[in-house]
Design a protein around this motif. Structure first.
Motif, short mmCIF file in Angstrom:
data_model
loop_
_atom_site.label_atom_id
_atom_site.label_comp_id
_atom_site.label_asym_id
_atom_site.label_seq_id
_atom_site.Cartn_x
_atom_site.Cartn_y
_atom_site.Cartn_z
N SER A 164 0.84 -1.21 0.00
CA SER A 164 0.00 0.00 0.00
C SER A 164 0.86 1.25 0.00
N GLN A 167 -8.66 0.07 -0.82
CA GLN A 167 -8.75 -1.21 -0.12
C GLN A 167 -10.07 -1.28 0.66
N ASP A 206 -5.98 -1.01 -4.79
CA ASP A 206 -5.46 -1.62 -3.57
C ASP A 206 -6.39 -2.74 -3.14
#
Ligand SMILES: Nc1ncnc2c1ncn2[C@@H]1O[C@H](COP(=O)(O)OP(=O)(O)OP(=O)(O)O)[C@@H](O)[C@H]1O
Ligand SMILES: [Mg+2]
Lengths: 245, 455
Positions: A57, A102, A178
């Motif tokens: 990340s 994410q 992500d």
């Protein structure tokens, strides 16, 4: 654009050189990224693979200009990202980048269509036009029934797909994702990944996807394996017409 | 980002937190209304004062007075206001017109009704044209004939000679028809009373009843029997005609009201105790007034009074407005607080927007618009509230009565001129935006990444 296709082999769209990110936690230093070098061509689908906490990340955020590197260079389409001011970075993202989070990060006050249309509104696209586009992309990710659902009226997987549609709708040069399929079942994951790959190939967009799943990384043209902030290996493979699976 | 999209987004954000928005707006409503109502009271009061002053006389008129009785001691000639002096006034810079006032006390009669000590005033055209006529017309001013313009309250002076009972005792207006029936004027009141009491003149012979003259009435001053204005109690006529008439009646004798020299003989010219000088604008009143004072006359005008009054009412307005401003200030703190809260709540959202490429200026403007909108809503509703409160204050019997008690002022006590309404609106919006400015800048500078991480 047309001329660039000729030169693309020589000049990569993304170049990362000797990248470091060091976090200071109390007295100790955490090397989230510890000297990373690689480059990506236009139209490439790249997967960043590695165990949790390996710095995936962090790498992605720095390439998207969300975080400043401690050391090193990131050159995207010829410009040094790390030297840009925040204002310039925002403009750069608006014009070049799609971002899939994410944790989805949909706006809770808007429904699916409005969420997808949001980045278009930042570009000044008229309302009618952007809603139309948003509907089209929601259909593509298989959410024609959930168009008018608010964010909290959808399952995690559905929200994730809205997030994907939101990143694709602006037709960006580069898409950062992500863990875009972290909440989808294996069947939907395959569908979504195939869809993304198809769109990206068709439009010659560059897709960089973070995942900790080696199987999913197999969908990519290029796999960058990261462990403890360092590149372990870079694998390249070619997928021809697997769209039908 | 398009302005309209930005606006819609701001409004949606406000709608999302209805209660909180409503409470913040309420603060602005109270603030705006208190400023506007307070200022409207200040404005109302000072305007009423102005109107009251205007009813006492024009703002550009200077009243010149010359005391005919207390003249300088010693051999010098007394300084009297004569036609010559009046002409000097007329030649002065900024002077538009002059009128001496020749006052004669006369008796008037119609049928059984008599009014004594009626003040008959000879004036020039400059003065006459200032008098608003209700019924009839202005008297003719060519000096040929005395025509009367009655003050609208003079009628109350008439009383029934036989039955007695004046207006003050009965409260009824005497049955005198000024315009319809003939009016007789007795100029020599002294002689009249002497003849009534059987008195004798200086030469010892009984005084003959003086001649009475039939005088045409041209008109009546505007206003009802109880509407006081500065012309209410006088009867006006043409100065030149009156002078001719008086000369004809009294010949070489002393005209009542005119001063005499040391030997008790009248002067061969008319002497005025009062005159009015009309100045072209309010700014020159003071200058002309000083010049007249320097000539040895007493001059007064409403301008000094008014200037003082203006300063005072400005003070009042500032104090009242200041009191109102305090509550708007409190409202501004409320707006700032609401906006800060809103930013903490929306930190993540702001971060996401930044990642998606929303311009930093747009984020700031969105928050500024929200706070400005709170100000606008508060301003509009506050203004509506102000107008209602103002209406109530002007129409509630209790308030009106109280006002009448306070020096008999009437009219609206609370007045909201358009400029005040517009200024209040602009002010409310500006206050909202100023209060929202720092929160907005804070929102703009939020780091995108930490905003996203902040789960
Ligand atoms: N703000 C920070 N302060 C200190 N350390 C940090 C910070 N952000 C990340 N790290 C550290 O940097 C390392 C890399 O974090 P990163 O979020 O990039 O991991 P990741 O590969 O994305 O993991 P995951 O697969 O779980 O998402 C981790 O060891 C983490 O503890
Ligand atoms: Mg991660």
């Amino acid at each position: 654009m047309e001329e660039e296709t000729e030169k693309k082999k020589e000049s990569p769209i993304i170049q990362v050189r000797n990248l470091y990110k060091i976090y200071r936690v109390g007295e100790t230093k955490v090397f989230a990224l510890n000297g990373v070098d690689f480059s990506l061509q236009r139209g490439e689908f790249c997967a960043v693979v590695g165990p949790s906490g390996s710095g995936k990340s962090t790498l992605l955020n720095m390439m998207a200009g969300l975080e400043k590197p401690s050391k090193g260079e990131i050159i995207i389409a010829g410009t040094h990202i790390e030297r840009m001011t925040e204002k310039e970075l925002v403009t750069f993202r608006r014009e070049n980048v799609g971002f899939i989070f994410q944790s989805y990060n949909l706006l809770k006050t808007m429904n699916a269509v409005e969420n997808v249309a949001l980045p278009l509104s930042f570009r000044g696209v008229p309302k009618k036009e952007r809603l139309e586009l948003a509907r089209k992309y929601l259909k593509l990710v298989g959410l024609e029934k959930q168009m008018n659902h608010m964010a909290n009226e959808m399952s995690g997987g559905q929200q994730q797909r809205v997030g994907i549609a939101r990143a694709l709708v602006v037709n960006p040069r580069i898409i950062f994702a992500d863990e875009p399929t972290g909440n989808l079942d294996s069947r939907t994951t395959k569908d979504v990944l195939n869809l993304m790959r198809r769109i990206v190939r068709k439009r010659k967009q560059t897709l960089i996807m973070v995942t900790h799943d080696n199987y999913l990384a197999g969908f990519a043209d290029k796999q960058i394996h990261i462990v403890d902030g360092k590149i372990l290996k870079i694998e390249e493979q070619h997928h021809e017409d697997e769209e039908e699976l | 980002m398009r302005f309209l999209d930005l606006l819609v987004m701001s409004i949606n954000n406000l709608r999302r937190r209805k209660l909180r928005t409503a409470l913040t707006v309420l603060g602005v409503i109270v603030g705006t209304a208190s400023i506007v109502v307070m200022m409207s009271l200040g404005i109302g009061m000072s305007e009423m004062q102005m109107e009251l002053m205007e009813s006492y006389g024009s703002m550009t008129a200077i009243n010149v007075y010359c005391d005919t009785y207390s003249q300088p001691e010693g051999g010098q000639d007394p300084v009297y206001m004569t036609d010559e002096i009046i002409e000097q006034f007329r030649q002065m810079e900024y002077v538009d017109g002059v009128s001496p006032l020749l006052n004669v006390s006369v008796m008037m009669r119609q049928g059984q009704y008599t009014a004594s000590y009626v003040n008959l005033v000879g004036v020039t055209e400059d003065y006459m044209e200032q008098i608003p006529v209700g019924e009839g017309r202005h008297p003719k001013m060519d000096g040929s004939e005395v025509e009367l313009l009655f003050g609208n309250m003079v009628l109350q002076n008439f009383s029934n000679g036989k039955r007695g009972g004046s207006y003050y005792e009965t409260g009824e207006l005497p049955d005198v028809d000024l315009m319809g029936k003939p009016i007789f004027v007795i100029y020599d009141m002294d002689a009249y009373y002497q003849s009534m009491n059987g008195g004798t003149g200086t030469d010892g012979t009984a005084v003959k009843a003086p001649k009475k003259y039939l005088v045409p009435v041209a008109g009546i001053v505007e206003g009802g029997e109880n509407d006081y204005n500065q012309y209410s109690w006088e009867v006006y006529t043409d100065l030149e005609a009156l002078k001719t008439q008086l000369k004809k009646i009294f010949k070489k004798g002393v005209i009542p009201g005119q001063p005499t020299n040391k030997k008790g003989k009248p002067y061969p010219y008319f002497i005025y105790s009062n005159a009015v000088v009309y100045v072209d604008s309010i700014d020159h009143v003071k200058e002309v007034q000083t010049a007249i004072s320097d000539m040895g006359f007493q001059a007064s005008s409403n301008s000094e009074w008014m200037e003082q009054n203006k300063k005072q009412s400005q003070m009042t307005q500032m104090v009242l407005g200041g009191i109102g401003a305090v509550s708007l200030f409190v409202a501004a703190i409320g707006i700032a607080n609401t906006m800060m809260m809103s930013i903490y709540e929306r930190t993540k959202e702001i971060g996401v927007m930044k990642v998606l490429g929303c311009d930093m200026g747009n984020i700031r403007n969105m928050f500024l618009m929200e706070s400005g909108f709170i100000g606008l809503m508060g301003g509009v509703i506050g203004l509506i509230l102000s107008y209602s409160l103002s209406y109530l204050m002007n129409h509630l019997p209790a308030v009106t009565q109280m006002m009448m008690g306070m020096g008999g002022m009437d009219g609206s006590i609370s007045r909201i001129p358009p400029w005040l309404a517009a200024a209040a609106l602009v002010f409310a919006v500006v206050v909202g935006m100023v209060a929202g400015f720092f929160p907005a800048v804070k929102a703009m500078k939020l780091s995108a990444l930490s905003a996203i991480r902040n789960e």
